[in-house]
Design a protein around this motif. Structure first.
Motif, PDB file in Angstrom:
ATOM      1  N   GLN A   1      33.654  46.213 -23.668  1.00 49.24           N
ATOM      2  CA  GLN A   1      33.390  47.076 -22.528  1.00 49.24           C
ATOM      3  C   GLN A   1      32.716  48.362 -22.992  1.00 49.24           C
ATOM      4  OE1 GLN A   1      37.070  45.918 -22.596  1.00 49.24           O
ATOM      5  NE2 GLN A   1      36.749  46.858 -24.607  1.00 49.24           N
TER       6      GLN A   1
ATOM      7  N   ASN B   1      32.054  54.360 -16.096  1.00 55.31           N
ATOM      8  CA  ASN B   1      31.249  53.784 -17.166  1.00 55.31           C
ATOM      9  C   ASN B   1      30.152  54.731 -17.642  1.00 55.31           C
ATOM     10  OD1 ASN B   1      31.853  50.744 -17.898  1.00 55.31           O
ATOM     11  ND2 ASN B   1      32.353  51.011 -15.726  1.00 55.31           N
TER      12      ASN B   1
ATOM     13  N   ARG C   1      34.949  44.721 -16.553  1.00 54.37           N
ATOM     14  CA  ARG C   1      34.366  45.368 -17.739  1.00 54.37           C
ATOM     15  C   ARG C   1      32.853  45.402 -17.575  1.00 54.37           C
ATOM     16  NH1 ARG C   1      36.390  41.861 -22.701  1.00 54.37           N
ATOM     17  NH2 ARG C   1      35.948  40.161 -21.247  1.00 54.37           N
TER      18      ARG C   1
ATOM     19  N   PHE D   1      41.684  48.142 -27.943  1.00 51.56           N
ATOM     20  CA  PHE D   1      41.045  47.218 -27.011  1.00 51.56           C
ATOM     21  C   PHE D   1      41.136  45.751 -27.409  1.00 51.56           C
ATOM     22  CE2 PHE D   1      39.235  51.212 -25.675  1.00 51.56           C
ATOM     23  CZ  PHE D   1      39.206  51.071 -24.298  1.00 51.56           C
TER      24      PHE D   1
ATOM     25  N   LYS E   1      37.666  50.084 -18.924  1.00 48.68           N
ATOM     26  CA  LYS E   1      38.151  48.765 -18.508  1.00 48.68           C
ATOM     27  C   LYS E   1      39.110  48.968 -17.346  1.00 48.68           C
ATOM     28  CE  LYS E   1      40.343  44.551 -20.324  1.00 48.68           C
ATOM     29  NZ  LYS E   1      40.872  43.885 -21.541  1.00 48.68           N
TER      30      LYS E   1
END
Length: 461
Positions: free
Chosen positions: A140, A219, A361, A316, A226
């Motif tokens: 992501q 983002n 994602r 992650f 995420k």
């Protein structure tokens, strides 16, 4: 294509002693165990491929749906390349690994070097490096794309037994990056590395009312983002990570480079009721009571959550390998707000059963010809249905997967190659500009279709 074909039931009695070789989920056989060969080095593999005249498939870690790996004829070969793994070479800013190296070993090696890849890791680390690249595995963050996009050299064993090394200067490199095993066998990969960064991940629970606007903003604002969308409760659980401050990094170092929980003992309980409801759905669907199953740990960790500091793999690469049906469709990031609104309307009209939250994602554009992120920033919507103890699947959960995939496919969605999807929904030539170029290269590299099987034949022929 019916659901039974798309989402096969699991054989709960399958064992490693069976004459048939099963995929990891035990929902498909790959062939007879007598068809399996385990070459001990690259030269032995070359000889095996050059001298064999039937079909050949590499089984990797067997994590992919069985249809990708199966071999039908008794004279065909299945290859276990686990002996061809490990670090081959390294420089100040690159590492070269054998293709069958597990991602967990790649990440451990990088951590020891105090290095990392620019690409964020996928959640499951028991895949092989070559297999993860071949299917477009990604993490992501818009500042990176898939694992395959970090490769600067891919060594490919061709159908005639010769070896070729491809670099970004080669016109075919984009095809080799994400090839589904259709062009040859990846025996080694050189990856770019950079100094390891430490991240602080901020975990938040909030309403999904403004998800259309929030998701692109998260983002843009954070290096890594995420989200889990609990549609039933209109709730989001979001992880947004930025590079750690000097103070946060110092605390991490003083904690022996183990993950540091911020505000220890003051976890956020805002999602606990939603988690309890989700767990009840999962218990009912899987006929498993209690919370001992691995699949339940994937959501119980959202209880009493707190912000954390650690390296990218600690934060992650958190996947728990449990047999499941996993559908993941990538759509153009620019269309994501309207697609989220469309899912909301569909849900309001149909009130489908939610087995598990939608996983969201986003990644940057990829240079791989057949990467689902090819040439465009992409938002991936992931859907999971876990198997029950008796190997069955929730019909309501599967209905949700089936219907949402139709919705996303109609919006130009591209499925993750290593997961489940309904091939009849996609016009590959329309959604992949390089589709015909890849088909032509496949015919050139493997004219006898030595590396083909029914799955690849249906795709490309």
């Amino acid at each position: 294509m019916n659901e039974e074909t798309l989402y096969p039931l699991r054989n709960t009695h399958a064992t490693e002693q069976d004459p048939q070789l099963w995929n990891w989920a035990h929902n498909a056989t790959l062939g007879n165990r007598q068809q399996l060969r385990r070459p001990q080095n690259e030269a032995e593999l070359q000889q095996l491929v050059a001298s064999h005249h039937g079909k050949i498939r590499v089984i990797g870690s067997r994590m992919a749906p069985g249809r990708m790996l199966d071999i039908a004829a008794s004279g065909d070969l299945l290859l276990d390349l686990s002996a061809l793994s490990g670090l081959i070479a390294s420089t100040d800013d690159t590492v070269t690994f054998a293709g069958a190296t597990l991602l967990s070993d790649v990440y451990d090696c990088l951590t020891q070097m105090d290095r990392m890849l620019a690409s964020s890791p996928g959640v499951i680390s028991v895949q092989t490096l070559a297999g993860a690249m071949a299917t477009g595995t990604h993490g992501q963050g818009l500042q990176q794309s898939s694992l395959a996009d970090e490769a600067i050299m891919i060594r490919l064993l061709m159908a005639d037994g010769t070896l070729r090394e491809f670099t970004p200067q080669d016109s075919e490199f984009g095809a080799v990056q994400v090839s589904m095993g259709a062009l040859g066998i990846v025996t080694a990969v050189t990856l770019r590395t950079r100094p390891a960064h430490i991240y602080t991940c901020f975990k938040t629970a909030l309403s999904a009312d403004t998800l259309e606007q929030d998701l692109p903003q998260w983002n843009r604002d954070f290096a890594l983002s995420k989200a889990w969308w609990f549609v039933d409760d209109n709730q989001m659980h979001v992880w947004n990570a930025r590079e750690a401050t000097a103070e946060e990094t110092q605390a991490y170092q003083q904690n022996n480079r183990e993950v540091v929980k911020q505000n220890e003992g003051e976890g956020n309980s805002q999602l606990n009721q939603t988690i309890d409801q989700t767990l009840e759905h999962m218990h009912r669907d899987t006929q498993i009571r209690g919370e001992g199953g691995k699949q339940f740990r994937t959501v119980t960790r959202f209880r009493d959550f707190s912000d954390v500091t650690g390296d990218i793999y600690q934060l992650f690469c958190r996947g728990i390998a449990v047999p499941q049906i996993n559908v993941e469709i990538g759509v153009p990031l620019a269309k994501t707000p309207q697609i989220i609104s469309k899912i909301k309307r569909w849900y309001a009209e149909n009130q489908p059963h939610m087995h598990y939250p939608i996983i969201i994602r986003c990644t940057g554009a990829s240079s791989g010809w057949l990467n689902p992120s090819a040439q465009q920033e992409t938002c991936y919507f992931g859907f999971v249905v876990y198997y029950a103890d008796d190997g069955t699947l929730s019909e309501a959960g599967l209905h949700f997967l089936t219907e949402v995939e139709k919705l996303l496919a109609a919006e130009g969605g591209r499925p993750h190659w290593g997961k489940y999807y309904n091939q009849s929904l996609y016009n590959w030539g329309a959604i992949y500009p390089q589709w015909d170029a890849f088909r032509a290269l496949r015919s050139q590299f493997d004219p006898q279709q030595k590396f083909s099987n029914d799955y690849l034949a249906k795709l490309f022929d």
